[in-house]
Design a protein around this motif. Structure first.
Motif, PDB file in Angstrom:
ATOM      1  N   ALA A  87      33.052  20.296 -30.808  1.00  7.84           N
ATOM      2  CA  ALA A  87      31.988  19.365 -30.411  1.00  7.84           C
ATOM      3  C   ALA A  87      30.750  19.549 -31.279  1.00  7.84           C
ATOM      4  O   ALA A  87      30.078  18.574 -31.628  1.00  7.84           O
ATOM      5  CB  ALA A  87      31.620  19.569 -28.947  1.00  7.84           C
ATOM      6  N   ASP A 105      36.300  28.381 -27.768  1.00 13.63           N
ATOM      7  CA  ASP A 105      37.547  27.634 -27.994  1.00 13.63           C
ATOM      8  C   ASP A 105      37.517  27.173 -29.447  1.00 13.63           C
ATOM      9  O   ASP A 105      36.738  26.291 -29.800  1.00 13.63           O
ATOM     10  CB  ASP A 105      37.616  26.449 -27.025  1.00 13.63           C
ATOM     11  N   TRP A 183      47.955  11.338 -26.872  1.00 15.43           N
ATOM     12  CA  TRP A 183      47.820  12.771 -26.622  1.00 15.43           C
ATOM     13  C   TRP A 183      49.169  13.467 -26.518  1.00 15.43           C
ATOM     14  O   TRP A 183      49.227  14.693 -26.465  1.00 15.43           O
ATOM     15  CB  TRP A 183      46.979  12.986 -25.362  1.00 15.43           C
ATOM     16  N   GLY A 251      38.860  20.556 -21.731  1.00 16.20           N
ATOM     17  CA  GLY A 251      37.501  20.001 -21.688  1.00 16.20           C
ATOM     18  C   GLY A 251      37.540  18.589 -21.132  1.00 16.20           C
ATOM     19  O   GLY A 251      38.371  18.271 -20.285  1.00 16.20           O
ATOM     20  N   ARG A 326      31.611  18.478 -25.196  1.00 13.25           N
ATOM     21  CA  ARG A 326      30.596  17.433 -25.050  1.00 13.25           C
ATOM     22  C   ARG A 326      29.595  17.728 -23.931  1.00 13.25           C
ATOM     23  O   ARG A 326      28.399  17.576 -24.106  1.00 13.25           O
ATOM     24  CB  ARG A 326      31.300  16.093 -24.755  1.00 13.25           C
TER      25      ARG A 326
HETATM   26  C1  LIG Z   1      42.109  21.220 -26.452  1.00 18.18           C
HETATM   27  C2  LIG Z   1      40.730  20.708 -26.317  1.00 18.18           C
HETATM   28  N1  LIG Z   1      39.850  21.413 -25.583  1.00 18.18           N
HETATM   29  C3  LIG Z   1      38.567  21.005 -25.425  1.00 18.18           C
HETATM   30  C4  LIG Z   1      38.116  19.853 -26.031  1.00 18.18           C
HETATM   31  C5  LIG Z   1      36.680  19.451 -25.838  1.00 18.18           C
HETATM   32  O1  LIG Z   1      36.568  18.222 -25.202  1.00 18.18           O
HETATM   33  P1  LIG Z   1      35.153  17.681 -24.720  1.00 18.18           P
HETATM   34  O2  LIG Z   1      34.216  17.840 -25.848  1.00 18.18           O
HETATM   35  O3  LIG Z   1      35.401  16.257 -24.381  1.00 18.18           O
HETATM   36  O4  LIG Z   1      34.750  18.505 -23.530  1.00 18.18           O
HETATM   37  C6  LIG Z   1      39.008  19.067 -26.796  1.00 18.18           C
HETATM   38  C7  LIG Z   1      38.551  17.825 -27.438  1.00 18.18           C
HETATM   39  O5  LIG Z   1      39.251  17.047 -28.002  1.00 18.18           O
HETATM   40  C8  LIG Z   1      40.351  19.521 -26.944  1.00 18.18           C
HETATM   41  O6  LIG Z   1      41.227  18.812 -27.672  1.00 18.18           O
END
Ligand SMILES: Cc1ncc(COP(=O)(O)O)c(C=O)c1O
Length: 459
Positions: A87, A105, A183, A251, A326
């Motif tokens: 992000a 992560d 996905w 996420g 995000r």
């Molecule tokens: C495996 C995984 N984890 C976490 C996220 C983070 O998502 P977000 O920023 O929408 O919280 C993503 C985003 O694509 C993801 O693919």
């Protein structure tokens, strides 16, 4: 256009009136009010360090982290928050996340290296088609890293590499959720989990301890609830030798007051302009300066429903791992711009271009544009463009402000997620980043890109 009989046009309009998207009319008022409260601090950042500028606000990041972790705190449930680097992996953001005590992560070797260098002690490495080098880096830091495996083949590769390096490592497996379109490229299907767990049980160096799934863009808890109800029976059918230790629910938590759509770009609006009943681009003349907003469930309510489902469907004692990107990052970075040229009272050009956003996003969606120098809680219709040599370089069709004068400082708030990481080296350089720290001090943390950064071969 003129050949379409009026009766047909009327019928099409009637059909389009039945369009029932779950949106309501309004403005991102809270976001605008929040900016107004800190206006003098933002103006100081612009005047001291210049524009264009990404302004990283650590206190706002902390507020988001505190709100998120408090929402997921419940007695008897271990919840671990891993910040999704993708992000916003800028150094100041990542270091602030580490100082706040979150886990990481990482979705590439680069992000993993950054997490290790920044001192994170709990890291998940996820993502498809990891290279041997990425897996070896994880193995070299197996005390800190859990690898989320993406396939049967990756399990075999990690086992072979771990054996070669005479080390062992903890792992999870990514599951893809049925019906989640594109996905399905990720992970293995739920139905393959028993076979995966059986294969993992044969490995001496890779210890399967958990599962991971991820759903994007959740404004309500529904997707998590459905997935957790599917996951329960799947976990019950297949237990690895050490038992399941965690379920990583990914996420995808959506911040409130964050995104609005232009009403003329709905299906209905687009058809009307195709039929010649509305302008080919931009707002219709009778636009009332409102936008289409999505209802977003506050994180507290969403977390409560998710934790209830987690505890109802999954084995007792399982840790809940989370990977928000995000939700944590977005509200913490803003773009500051200066009005560089005013062509008419309704048409201004700023010193920064939308390459700083990465793509022509604001042609298709709205974020408030706020004139900090001549502020107002009301919008005036106008067109504000960036300084790129392309007409698609648009910041917005209205501005919260009394007027637009040369030298005015404009702010595009809440641009912390998937913006700096997607910004393009298109025509203009990437701009500096200024940080506001927890003590309220401002300092430049990254300079603007130079010719030398872009062309190191020139020496
Ligand atoms: C495996 C995984 N984890 C976490 C996220 C983070 O998502 P977000 O920023 O929408 O919280 C993503 C985003 O694509 C993801 O693919």
């Amino acid at each position: 256009m003129k050949t379409i009989p009026p009766a047909i046009l009327a019928a099409v309009q009637e059909l389009l009136d039945q369009d029932d998207e779950p949106l309501y009319r309004g403005e991102l008022t809270e976001l605008v009010e929040q900016v107004m409260q800190q206006r003098s601090q933002y103006l100081e950042a612009a005047h001291r360090f210049g524009t264009p500028q990404y302004l990283f606000e650590e206190p706002r990041l902390r507020a988001q982290i505190d709100r998120f972790t408090a929402a997921f705190a419940r007695e008897g449930l271990v919840a671990r928050t891993h910040y999704a680097f993708k992000a916003n992996p800028t150094l100041s953001m990542v270091q602030a996340i580490q100082r706040a005590g979150l886990a990481a992560d990482a979705s590439s070797g680069l992000e993993l290296e950054l997490a290790l260098r920044c001192g994170f002690t709990r890291i998940v490495l996820s993502g498809p088609a990891k290279t041997d080098e990425e897996l070896e880096l994880a193995l070299a830091h197996a005390d800190r890293v859990t690898v989320h495996l993406d396939s049967f083949a990756e399990l075999s590769r990690l086992e072979a590499l771990a054996a070669r390096h005479q080390t062992s490592i903890r792992a999870g497996v990514r599951l893809n959720t049925q019906g989640h379109g594109l996905w399905t490229k990720f992970g293995i299907p739920f139905t393959a989990l028993p076979e995966f767990a059986a294969q993992a049980a044969q490995q001496r160096h890779v210890h399967l301890e958990g599962v991971q799934f991820h759903l994007s863009w959740n404004r309500q808890a529904g997707g998590y609830l459905r997935t957790l109800s599917e996951l329960g029976p799947a976990l019950a059918q297949s237990t690895p030798p050490g038992g399941w230790r965690f379920a990583d629910i990914g996420g995808g938590y959506y911040p409130e007051d964050d995104e609005a759509a232009y009403p003329w770009l709905t299906r209905r609006g687009r058809l009307l302009s195709l039929l010649g009943l509305a302008p080919a681009e931009g707002p219709p003349p009778d636009w009332d300066l409102s936008y289409l907003l999505h209802p977003v469930q506050p994180i507290e309510a969403m977390a409560r429903e998710i934790m209830d489902a987690f505890q109802r469907h999954l084995p007792a004692g399982l840790e809940m791992w989370l990977e928000p990107g995000r939700y944590l990052a977005n509200q913490a970075v803003h773009l500051l711009l200066r009005v560089a040229d005013v062509k008419t009272p309704e048409l201004a050009i700023t010193d920064g271009g939308t390459n700083l956003l990465g793509w022509e996003r604001l042609e298709g969606e709205h974020t408030p544009l706020i004139n900090l120098s001549h502020p107002s809680l009301y919008q005036k219709p106008c067109r504000v463009y960036g300084s790129l040599c392309t007409p698609h370089d648009l910041w917005g069709y209205a501005c919260y402000g009394e007027a637009l004068n040369p030298g005015d400082i404009l702010m595009l708030p809440a641009q912390g997620a998937y913006v700096q990481t997607l910004a393009q080296r298109f025509i203009k350089p990437l701009c500096q980043t200024v940080a506001l720290d927890l003590q309220g001090e401002l300092r430049q943390v990254a300079p603007a890109e130079t010719l030398k950064d872009r062309y190191p071969q020139l020496g």
